[in-house]
Design an enzyme around this catalytic site. Structure first.
Site, short mmCIF file in Angstrom:
data_model
loop_
_atom_site.label_atom_id
_atom_site.label_comp_id
_atom_site.label_asym_id
_atom_site.label_seq_id
_atom_site.Cartn_x
_atom_site.Cartn_y
_atom_site.Cartn_z
N SER A 178 0.82 -1.22 0.00
CA SER A 178 0.00 0.00 0.00
C SER A 178 0.85 1.27 0.00
CB SER A 178 -0.93 0.01 1.22
OG SER A 178 -1.87 -1.02 1.10
N ILE A 222 -3.37 -4.40 7.40
CA ILE A 222 -3.86 -5.11 8.59
C ILE A 222 -2.84 -4.94 9.71
CG2 ILE A 222 -4.56 -7.33 9.53
CD1 ILE A 222 -5.47 -8.09 6.68
N SER A 255 2.05 -6.21 15.08
CA SER A 255 2.39 -5.95 16.49
C SER A 255 3.32 -4.75 16.66
CB SER A 255 3.04 -7.20 17.08
OG SER A 255 4.11 -7.60 16.27
N HIS A 266 4.37 -0.22 12.41
CA HIS A 266 4.40 -0.17 10.95
C HIS A 266 3.04 0.23 10.37
CE1 HIS A 266 7.86 -1.68 8.55
NE2 HIS A 266 7.04 -1.42 7.57
N PHE A 274 -10.22 6.66 -2.67
CA PHE A 274 -9.50 6.08 -1.52
C PHE A 274 -9.94 4.62 -1.34
CE2 PHE A 274 -8.80 5.43 3.12
CZ PHE A 274 -7.42 5.54 3.07
C1 DLZ Z 1 5.56 -3.78 5.32
C2 DLZ Z 1 4.09 -3.94 5.20
C3 DLZ Z 1 3.32 -4.39 6.28
C4 DLZ Z 1 3.93 -4.73 7.60
N1 DLZ Z 1 2.02 -4.59 6.18
C5 DLZ Z 1 1.40 -4.29 5.01
C6 DLZ Z 1 -0.02 -4.47 4.88
O1 DLZ Z 1 -0.74 -4.93 5.77
N2 DLZ Z 1 -0.58 -4.12 3.69
C7 DLZ Z 1 0.14 -3.60 2.64
O2 DLZ Z 1 -0.44 -3.28 1.61
N3 DLZ Z 1 1.49 -3.45 2.74
C8 DLZ Z 1 2.12 -3.80 3.88
N4 DLZ Z 1 3.48 -3.65 4.00
C9 DLZ Z 1 4.25 -3.29 2.79
C10 DLZ Z 1 4.39 -1.78 2.58
O3 DLZ Z 1 3.18 -1.21 2.14
C11 DLZ Z 1 5.49 -1.50 1.52
O4 DLZ Z 1 5.21 -2.24 0.37
C12 DLZ Z 1 6.90 -1.86 2.02
O5 DLZ Z 1 7.18 -1.22 3.22
C13 DLZ Z 1 7.96 -1.50 0.95
O6 DLZ Z 1 7.98 -0.07 0.76
#
Ligand code: DLZ
Length: 155
Positions: free
Chosen positions: A50, A81, A84, A87, A112
């Site tokens: 995202s 989502i 813990s 981030h 959005f």
């Molecule tokens: C790193 C990360 C985490 C922990 N969780 C999600 C998530 O739940 N949904 C999502 O779309 N992306 C997640 N990412 C990845 C980050 O959006 C991004 O792709 C990385 O930090 C690389 O820039």
């Protein structure tokens, strides 16, 4: 002819939480086509997560423009989502701010299409993957058409 039949809409989606994303993207495409957008005028691109949605959105607009394709709206789709650590909060905030900035800077509506959920279950519920529940991707498709028709470059 429906007013939306000439609209060109891009969907840029993250690949994290793939089954949720698939349902949301399918829901958005379903509603777009129900509202008269032609399948060949729906452009789908992916980004890793995202956080990359604002950049991917900006780039698909310029990439298609170079091919002579002027988009009328973009739907960035992601599902965050909570884990813990912190981030989640940082990515939610930066993704939201990034998408909002694109709306201020660009001349086409950017929807959005990001779920920010505390649990997998919440995300499944909002993607219509739990019985009787609504798929938010469909709302994003409808929002894209409404914004493009009311405020887009063609009308
Ligand atoms: C790193 C990360 C985490 C922990 N969780 C999600 C998530 O739940 N949904 C999502 O779309 N992306 C997640 N990412 C990845 C980050 O959006 C991004 O792709 C990385 O930090 C690389 O820039």
């Amino acid at each position: 002819m429906m007013v939306s039949s000439n609209l060109k809409i891009a969907i840029v989606h993250a690949r994290w939480n793939a089954h949720i994303i698939k349902a949301l993207v399918d829901g958005a495409i379903k509603r777009l086509t129900e509202l008269g957008v032609k399948e060949e005028n729906i452009f789908v691109e992916t980004v890793p997560g995202s956080f990359e949605l604002p950049f991917g959105t900006k780039k698909i607009i310029s990439k298609l423009a170079k091919q002579g394709i002027q988009l009328d709206a973009v739907i960035p789709i992601g599902t965050l989502i909570k884990g813990s650590t912190m981030h989640f909060e940082y990515i939610c905030d930066s993704t939201t701010q990034g998408i909002m900035r694109l709306n201020e800077q660009l001349d086409i509506p950017i929807i959005f299409g990001v779920l920010t959920c505390l649990t997998d279950l919440q995300a499944e519920q909002r993607a219509g993957l739990q019985p009787g529940l609504h798929n938010h991707g469909e709302d994003w498709g409808a929002a894209a058409v409404e914004m493009a028709v009311k405020f887009g470059r063609q009308y």
